[in-house]
Structure formats: structure tokens, C-alpha cells
Write an enzyme that holds these catalytic residues in place. Structure first.
Site, PDB file in Angstrom:
ATOM      1  N   TYR A  76       0.834  -1.208   0.000  1.00 26.57           N
ATOM      2  CA  TYR A  76       0.000   0.000   0.000  1.00 26.57           C
ATOM      3  C   TYR A  76       0.868   1.257   0.000  1.00 26.57           C
ATOM      4  CZ  TYR A  76      -3.855   3.136   0.905  1.00 26.57           C
ATOM      5  OH  TYR A  76      -4.784   4.144   0.784  1.00 26.57           O
ATOM      6  N   PHE A 128      -7.796  21.713 -24.370  1.00 29.80           N
ATOM      7  CA  PHE A 128      -8.113  20.296 -24.446  1.00 29.80           C
ATOM      8  C   PHE A 128      -9.315  20.062 -23.532  1.00 29.80           C
ATOM      9  CE2 PHE A 128      -7.988  15.835 -23.306  1.00 29.80           C
ATOM     10  CZ  PHE A 128      -8.047  15.279 -24.578  1.00 29.80           C
ATOM     11  N   THR A 129     -10.175  19.132 -23.930  1.00 32.30           N
ATOM     12  CA  THR A 129     -11.474  18.941 -23.271  1.00 32.30           C
ATOM     13  C   THR A 129     -11.368  18.840 -21.743  1.00 32.30           C
ATOM     14  OG1 THR A 129     -11.253  16.587 -23.727  1.00 32.30           O
ATOM     15  CG2 THR A 129     -12.511  17.879 -25.303  1.00 32.30           C
ATOM     16  N   ASP A 219       1.310  20.208 -20.461  1.00 30.58           N
ATOM     17  CA  ASP A 219       0.539  18.994 -20.736  1.00 30.58           C
ATOM     18  C   ASP A 219       1.425  18.135 -21.631  1.00 30.58           C
ATOM     19  OD1 ASP A 219      -1.064  16.983 -21.690  1.00 30.58           O
ATOM     20  OD2 ASP A 219      -2.829  18.239 -21.956  1.00 30.58           O
ATOM     21  N   LYS A 262      -0.810   7.622 -23.411  1.00 30.03           N
ATOM     22  CA  LYS A 262      -0.479   7.991 -24.797  1.00 30.03           C
ATOM     23  C   LYS A 262       0.996   7.643 -25.045  1.00 30.03           C
ATOM     24  CE  LYS A 262      -4.541  10.080 -24.144  1.00 30.03           C
ATOM     25  NZ  LYS A 262      -4.711  11.464 -23.794  1.00 30.03           N
ATOM     26  N   ARG A 386     -14.078  15.527 -33.518  1.00 27.36           N
ATOM     27  CA  ARG A 386     -13.397  16.604 -32.814  1.00 27.36           C
ATOM     28  C   ARG A 386     -13.869  17.891 -33.475  1.00 27.36           C
ATOM     29  NH1 ARG A 386     -12.808  15.239 -28.113  1.00 27.36           N
ATOM     30  NH2 ARG A 386     -10.950  14.201 -27.361  1.00 27.36           N
ATOM     31  N   PHE A 453     -19.388  15.023 -25.673  1.00 20.62           N
ATOM     32  CA  PHE A 453     -19.038  14.144 -26.802  1.00 20.62           C
ATOM     33  C   PHE A 453     -18.966  12.675 -26.406  1.00 20.62           C
ATOM     34  CE2 PHE A 453     -14.626  13.481 -25.564  1.00 20.62           C
ATOM     35  CZ  PHE A 453     -14.389  14.575 -24.742  1.00 20.62           C
TER      36      PHE A 453
HETATM   37  C1  LIG Z   1      -5.753  12.319 -23.119  1.00 26.08           C
HETATM   38  C2  LIG Z   1      -5.345  13.695 -22.844  1.00 26.08           C
HETATM   39  C3  LIG Z   1      -5.527  14.279 -21.585  1.00 26.08           C
HETATM   40  C4  LIG Z   1      -6.298  13.609 -20.461  1.00 26.08           C
HETATM   41  O1  LIG Z   1      -5.727  12.444 -20.042  1.00 26.08           O
HETATM   42  P1  LIG Z   1      -6.566  11.145 -19.576  1.00 26.08           P
HETATM   43  O2  LIG Z   1      -5.514  10.148 -19.283  1.00 26.08           O
HETATM   44  O3  LIG Z   1      -7.465  10.760 -20.715  1.00 26.08           O
HETATM   45  O4  LIG Z   1      -7.347  11.527 -18.363  1.00 26.08           O
HETATM   46  C5  LIG Z   1      -5.040  15.561 -21.398  1.00 26.08           C
HETATM   47  N1  LIG Z   1      -4.428  16.238 -22.378  1.00 26.08           N
HETATM   48  C6  LIG Z   1      -4.250  15.712 -23.597  1.00 26.08           C
HETATM   49  C7  LIG Z   1      -3.558  16.510 -24.653  1.00 26.08           C
HETATM   50  C8  LIG Z   1      -4.707  14.430 -23.883  1.00 26.08           C
HETATM   51  O5  LIG Z   1      -4.545  13.935 -25.116  1.00 26.08           O
END
Ligand SMILES: *Cc1c(COP(=O)(O)O)cnc(C)c1O
Length: 461
Positions: A76, A128-129, A219, A262, A386, A453
Site C-alpha cells: 500500500y 483540451f477537453t 501537458d 499515450k 473533434r 461528446f
Molecule cells: C488524453 C489527454 C488528456 C487527459 O488524459 P486522460 O488520461 O485521458 O485523463 C489531457 N491532455 C491531452 C492533450 C490528452 O490527449
């Protein structure tokens, strides 16, 4: 760079395990997309043949990463895998302090809550969303400071992720530096089509923000892909490795949020990295409320190990060249066929210009959403919208936002599909392009309150 390339690129791996995929009938797919409310997010993946919905968490892990999964220390507190992860982040990205989170948005949540106050302004190189939503939920207002070329799908600017520094400086002068907790900088810019920021622009941004004492929060979801584009296109970087360029980019910023799903090729995971020890202290305190203890933050030990290994693999020149090479292969095919796509081709996917593809469908009838549905019906290829659906509504007026870019994203998972899959995708896009006049617009019949979306439902008009 370790390799001598004489011929065309090929994947720097061979395939050890396969997962069968099946193609369904057109009749089946018509029924499936109707049941999914014409939203590809609501399809069952069993009904999908080639899944280009996202590159998030969908990449293939290496044998090393799978071996790492077996070395999970599920204690943990104080898991050794956490320390491996921390070391990888310090080595490859150069950030001092690390807080793991379940994925990128977990880090965005914590960082936004700590740094943003009610009424603050957060300038960034396109929204970004999830990032923007967390900034808003913390009381901030996102302001776009990306160069104008980023909003033009035909502009061939090599670094469409760049910041317009004059625009930023006038925002700083208008609101005052104390109203700006940080500048939100993405490498690469997802919503612009996976477009990179240049090192020169990042350096100039650092100078400007230093002058006003403003932080840069990075980011860094696709930082290695951005580094590769710098290596390929920016003066003075040909001789540097992707790993070196990646670290140089990170070290121009004060902290980062990362969706490790990613670049770093894990199925789940993320982190917050920060150089300021006081912010780290607060983040470490807050993560226990929302994610988990500060040495796992919502991840299993085995996932942290796979991530530590994935970070190292993600910055290898051979890897990234094949990854981006595959994306560009598909892009070139579509351009050769005259299909309107965002140019230049970015790093993680192909973005079809739905406004040009379907000029007979007005933006409030969701052309990109309709195009993604049509592509699915034709071949079982799953893409995502998008455009106006993703852009949501204006926080103050409640009206739809009307983004310039109305796109369908064909996102390529890393190390998953072959060139033959890319050929099928190109053939299907070309096929629906030849009968584009038959595609009809949609009306929205269900709209969720946040990030619509993901779950919105539509019907054909
Ligand atoms: C996917 C993404 C996020 C958010 O990350 P999650 O792992 O999906 O929560 C933030 N910024 C960018 C540019 C992304 O592509």
C-alpha cells in the site's frame, strides 16, 4: 542516433502475440451505430474492426513492460515500483517531484484546484477537453493563445502548436500577472491535429513568463512525439536524440500533467510532476483524497513498473520514427486521394476536415459526427468527432461553441496495427468520399452536462 537508415522505415519490433479482430456485415453495423445514437463512443468494441477511436490506453506494451507487470510490488505504501517511476520521470523528463494519478485528468484536477483561484485566467495553446473543464471547475477561464495558423486546416506552418507571444503579453497586461496562475502548454496540440510547438517558441515563452513571474504547466501527454517533430523540422536539432529534445522541452517548464496512456504506452496511468516543493507538498496531500496514497495515486504497483519502462521506450528514436512514420503513411495516402485533411500531418492521427468533406451539412448538424458514423458503417473503422460536439457550450451564455476546426480524428494506437490496416482505412475513407453527397446531418437528442461528446446521442435528419 544509433541507426543507419538506408531504406524506408519499418517497425523496430516483431509481433509475439496477436489478438483476433473480426469484420461484421454492413447491415450489422448500421444497426449498431443506430443503437449507439450515432456516437462512436457508445459502440461496443466487439462491433469494431479497426479501432481508431483513440491512442489513449490502446497501445501495445512491449515484452519488457509485460515482464515489469510481474514485478508489481503491491504494498500500500512505499512500493518499489513508485521509486522506479519517480526515477524514470526525473531521468527522462527532468522534473523534481512526482505524484502518480490514475490518468491525466486526475493530475489536471489536483493541479487546477491547487493553482487556480476564482476569476483567474489560464492562457493556453488551444484547449483540451478535460484540461479546460478542470480549469473551469476550479474557477478559471481558459483563453486561447495559439497562433492563428493552428485554426486553419490548410496552413502548412510546421509548428502550429506555437504560442502567439504578442497575444499572450497583451492578456498579461490586460489582466495582470497575478490573475494568471500559469500558462497551459501542450506538446503536441491534440485539438489542432497533433501539431507540435517549436523549441524556439518554447524558449521565447519561458523568457516572457520569467519576466512576469508566471509558471508554465506542461501537458506532456505526447512530448516525445513533439520532440521528434522538432528533430525533423527545427533548425539545429537534427543531431540531437529524441530523448535529449524531450528533456530540454520539459526543463523549460515548471511542472506537468501527464496522461501516460499515450506516449508512455500503458493501458492506464498518469502523473503530476512539479519542481516547486510547496506545490508538491499540497499535491501530495490532495492526492490522498481523490486518487490514493502519494506512492500509488490510483495505480497498481505493476502499472507503475510498466509505465517506468514505457517512458524509456517512448523516447527511443527508432520507436518514435516508426510511430509517426505510420501516421504519415496513412496521411500521404489520403492526401494523394484528394481527401481534405489537416495539414501538415501531425503525430498521433489523421484529422479529416469534415467541413470540406461534407460542405452540404451545416455545422449545427454535426458534420464530423455524421462522417465518423458513415465511416463506421462502411468498414467498421471507428474514428471520433473533434468539432462542435467536443467543443461544448460557452460557460457563460450556454450557447454552442462553433470551433473553426470541424474534424474527424483517425487516431493510431502505438505498435498495434500494420500497414495493411492503414491501407484498409484509406480505402474506406476514399470510398465514402466518392459518395459523400449521400451522407446526412444529425440532430442531438440527448446531451450530458459535462464533456458531452462522450455520451451524447443523435438521430439522422
Ligand atoms: C488524453 C489527454 C488528456 C487527459 O488524459 P486522460 O488520461 O485521458 O485523463 C489531457 N491532455 C491531452 C492533450 C490528452 O490527449
Amino acid at each position: 542516433m544509433g541507426t543507419t537508415i538506408k531504406h524506408s522505415w519499418a517497425e523496430p519490433f516483431k509481433i509475439k502475440m496477436v489478438e483476433p479482430v473480426f469484420i461484421t456485415t454492413e447491415e450489422h453495423r448500421k444497426k449498431a451505430i443506430e443503437e449507439a445514437g450515432y456516437n462512436t463512443f457508445l459502440l461496443h468494441s466487439d462491433d469494431v474492426y479497426i479501432d481508431l477511436l483513440t491512442d489513449s490506453g490502446t497501445s501495445a506494451m512491449s515484452d519488457r513492460q509485460w515482464a515489469g507487470m510481474m514485478l508489481g510490488d503491491e504494498a500500500y505504501a512505499g512500493s518499489k515500483n513508485f521509486y522506479h517511476l519517480e526515477e524514470a520521470i526525473q531521468n527522462y523528463y527532468g522534473y523534481k517531484h512526482v505524484v502518480p494519478t490514475h490518468q491525466g485528468r486526475g493530475a489536471e484536477h489536483i493541479l487546477s484546484q491547487i493553482l487556480i483561484k476564482q476569476g483567474d485566467i489560464v492562457p493556453g495553446n488551444m484547449y483540451f477537453t478535460t484540461t479546460k473543464l478542470h480549469q473551469e471547475l476550479a474557477g478559471g477561464k481558459f483563453v486561447d493563445i495559439i497562433i492563428d495558423e493552428a485554426h486553419d486546416p490548410d496552413s502548412l506552418h510546421p509548428f502550429k502548436g506555437n504560442v502567439n507571444l504578442e497575444k499572450l503579453e497583451s492578456i498579461i497586461k490586460e489582466h495582470g500577472a497575478d490573475k494568471i496562475p500559469y500558462i497551459s502548454i501542450a506538446t503536441t496540440v491534440n485539438m489542432a491535429g497533433g501539431q507540435p510547438i517549436s523549441m524556439a517558441n518554447m524558449k521565447a515563452l519561458r523568457e516572457l513568463t520569467n519576466k512576469y513571474g508566471i509558471r508554465i504547466i506542461h501537458d506532456m501527454t505526447r512530448v516525445a512525439e513533439n520532440a521528434y517533430m522538432i528533430q525533423q523540422k527545427e533548425e539545429g536539432y537534427k543531431g540531437k536524440s529524441v530523448a535529449e529534445i524531450t528533456k530540454e522541452l520539459c526543463m523549460l517548464t515548471d511542472g506537468a500533467t501527464m496522461s501516460a496512456k499515450k506516449d508512455a504506452m500503458v493501458n492506464i496511468g498518469g502523473f503530476l510532476a512539479i519542481n516547486d516543493p510547496d506545490v508538491f507538498d499540497e499535491a501530495r496531500n490532495m492526492v490522498v483524497i481523490y486518487e490514493g496514497l502519494h506512492t500509488y495515486g490510483g495505480m497498481a504497483g505493476r502499472d507503475m513498473e510498466a509505465l517506468a519502462i514505457g517512458i524509456k521506450e517512448s523516447v527511443q528514436d527508432d520507436h518514435i520514427r516508426a510511430r509517426v512514420g505510420q501516421v504519415h503513411y496513412l496521411g500521404q495516402k489520403l492526401m494523394d486521394a484528394g481527401v481534405p485533411i489537416v495539414k501538415p500531418v501531425g503525430t498521433h492521427g489523421i484529422f479529416i476536415d469534415a467541413k470540406k468533406f461534407l460542405p452540404h451539412i451545416p455545422q449545427d448538424q454535426f458534420p464530423a459526427q455524421a462522417l465518423a458514423a458513415a465511416l463506421y458503417i462502411d468498414s467498421g473503422v471507428r474514428a471520433m468527432e473533434r468539432g462542435i460536439v467536443s467543443a461544448g457550450r460557452n460557460k457563460e451564455t450556454g450557447d454552442n461553441n462553433y470551433p473553426n476546426l470541424e474534424l474527424v480524428r483517425l487516431t493510431i494506437p502505438r505498435r498495434v496495427y500494420t500497414q495493411a490496416h492503414m491501407d484498409v482505412v484509406a480505402e474506406s475513407v476514399e470510398c465514402i468520399y466518392s459518395k459523400r453527397n449521400t451522407i446526412r446531418g444529425l440532430k442531438m437528442v440527448y446531451e450530458p452536462k459535462y464533456l458531452r461528446f462522450f455520451q451524447a446521442r443523435f438521430e439522422e435528419i
